[in-house]
Design a protein around this motif. Structure first.
Motif, short mmCIF file in Angstrom:
data_model
loop_
_atom_site.label_atom_id
_atom_site.label_comp_id
_atom_site.label_asym_id
_atom_site.label_seq_id
_atom_site.Cartn_x
_atom_site.Cartn_y
_atom_site.Cartn_z
N GLU A 234 0.84 -1.18 0.00
CA GLU A 234 0.00 0.00 0.00
C GLU A 234 0.88 1.24 0.00
N ASP B 269 -4.53 4.91 2.28
CA ASP B 269 -4.68 4.17 1.02
C ASP B 269 -6.17 3.92 0.79
N THR B 270 -6.60 4.03 -0.47
CA THR B 270 -8.03 3.88 -0.77
C THR B 270 -8.54 2.47 -0.56
N GLU C 261 -8.85 -0.39 -2.42
CA GLU C 261 -9.47 -1.33 -3.37
C GLU C 261 -8.50 -2.38 -3.88
N ALA C 262 -7.19 -2.21 -3.62
CA ALA C 262 -6.21 -3.21 -4.04
C ALA C 262 -5.77 -4.11 -2.89
N GLN C 263 -6.44 -4.04 -1.75
CA GLN C 263 -6.10 -4.94 -0.65
C GLN C 263 -6.26 -6.39 -1.10
N GLN D 15 -7.78 -3.41 -11.63
CA GLN D 15 -7.98 -2.79 -10.32
C GLN D 15 -6.68 -2.23 -9.77
N HIS E 194 -6.12 1.71 -9.05
CA HIS E 194 -5.71 2.03 -7.68
C HIS E 194 -4.49 2.95 -7.68
N ARG F 125 -5.53 6.49 -8.88
CA ARG F 125 -6.42 7.07 -7.87
C ARG F 125 -5.62 7.60 -6.68
N ASN F 126 -4.64 6.83 -6.21
CA ASN F 126 -3.88 7.24 -5.04
C ASN F 126 -2.84 8.30 -5.37
#
Length: 430
Positions: free
Chosen positions: A115, A132-133, A135-137, A199, A203, A206-207
């Motif tokens: 992240e 961290d947003t 969605e990539a967890q 994704q 991600h 986006r970040n």
């Protein structure tokens, strides 16, 4: 993305990791992040031949640091998220430097499947927005590469960079058939994100957008899928939306002589801070799909200059046979039409000029006429912008022009790779 510390975790670029300004962007930049999702983007997936045979592609990771930036000669990934940014009003040189430092720190982590910070999406205070947003967890690196470039408009008095602008870094000239949308062209900065999972690509942009809050904002972006070029010997040549194999004669990653001659800026070139870098051209090319689909097969082959099924040049052989432009048919006519795309774009007919292509298909829904809003997001890297300009002008009589429109465009100077402990573009400020 998993947050499991290990020996491969990237080294922070400056002692405190991300700057206070960057952390502020994470905290209050959620609104800016929404612009990314609404504007579209692109991700490119790359694997080495060794990785493809011995490692799960999802787990493939490329080091952000190196002599050259990743995402140029690395094996082309399956998805693209491309974004152009403009610096915000009233920002100064220190803002630009801190932004590049923060982007480098976050990019080095994300490229390893981590992240953007140690606290990540769920490790911080529950009373504050996460770093961290999220969605990539749970997703691995998926071959993520993040490549940065500087546009002509960045080199002005705002940041004291006017004297450092490469002479060759000018807005691209107008070309015959251009129908460019200014809102989908140019930009102070560009970020090319490529990955094998869409994704992961989204991600990243986006970040990076959230981190940029207050310093830079997205001007335009584009999502891409299904690579239309290859950069490695073992990769199959992909097809574009016209159904033809694309990028057969592309420069490959193991052809170091061709890369040195055609892609990398040399130490003796000007300016010195660009040595080891390249120049990136992005062109959004709308394909008039419905009209093309009504063209008879033999005419499609004539326009392209290749056999649609096998990808072979119309002069004969297989896909990788060099075109014979002197070959004629029984009536004495050239087997490869002189207005075909292959004839006009081939190095033999352009003084030996070659470029490295990394294009992607895109489909952005439909137009207000009910047609597919689709085409090719063309990306190329070259040692000098003049290489692209020469080729594009040579295509002014291309028979394919009837079925395409260039609707977006941009040129950026791509600096060399960052060294560990430094940041991308550092040479520009020294």
């Amino acid at each position: 993305m998993d947050e499991t510390p290990d020996d491969d975790a990237p080294t922070p670029d400056h002692a405190t990791g991300v700057s206070r300004r960057g952390l502020f962007g994470w905290a209050v930049g959620a609104g800016a992040a929404g612009l990314v999702m609404g504007a579209g983007g692109g991700v490119v997936a790359q694997r080495t031949a060794a990785a493809a045979t011995s490692v799960d592609p999802a787990a493939t990771a490329y080091d952000f640091y190196g002599t050259h930036q990743a995402g140029i000669t690395t094996p082309v990934q399956e998805h693209l998220h491309f974004a152009a940014f403009d610096m915000m009003a009233r920002t100064d040189r220190d803002d630009l430097i801190s932004l590049l430092q923060d982007w480098t720190y976050a990019s080095a982590r994300m490229s390893q499947g981590l992240e953007v910070s140690a606290t990540g999406a769920v490790g911080g205070s529950p009373e504050a927005p996460p770093d961290d947003t999220g969605e990539a967890q749970g997703l691995a690196a998926n071959g993520l590469t993040i490549t940065f470039g500087f546009g002509p408009s960045l080199f002005d008095d705002r940041y004291g960079l006017a004297g450092a602008r490469p002479t060759a870094l000018e807005r691209l000239p107008a070309f015959l058939g251009d129908d460019l949308d200014p809102a989908a062209s140019d930009g102070d900065l560009c970020v090319q994100v490529c990955a094998d999972d869409p994704q992961v690509a989204v991600h990243a942009i986006r970040n990076l957008s959230r981190i940029a809050f207050g310093r830079a904002r997205i001007r335009w972006s584009q999502l891409g899928y299904g690579r239309t070029s290859r950069t490695t010997t073992g990769a199959a040549t992909p097809r574009n939306l016209f159904g033809y194999k694309d990028g057969t004669a592309n420069i490959l990653a193991d052809d170091t002589a061709a890369l040195d001659e055609n892609v990398w800026v040399a130490a003796g070139d000007e300016p010195a801070w660009m040595a080891g870098g390249s120049y990136l051209v992005a062109r959004k090319i709308a394909m008039i799909i419905e009209t093309w689909d009504r063209v008879r097969l033999s005419e499609q082959d004539r326009i392209v200059g290749r056999d649609k099924g096998r990808g072979a040049p119309l002069s004969g052989g297989d896909e990788f046979t060099e075109p014979d432009f002197s070959a004629t048919d029984a009536a004495g006519a050239p087997r490869i039409d002189r207005t075909s795309h292959v004839h006009l774009a081939h190095p033999d007919n352009n003084g030996g000029i070659r470029i490295l292509r990394r294009g992607y298909n895109f489909v952005d829904g439909n137009t207000d006429l009910g047609r597919l809003d689709a085409g090719l997001f063309f990306l190329s890297f070259q040692r000098s912008p003049e290489q692209f300009v020469t080729l594009q002008r040579a295509l002014s009589t291309d028979a394919m022009r009837e079925y395409i429109r260039h609707v977006g465009s941009g040129l950026w100077a791509v600096p060399p790779g960052a060294s560990r402990g430094s940041y991308v573009g550092a040479g520009l400020f020294t």
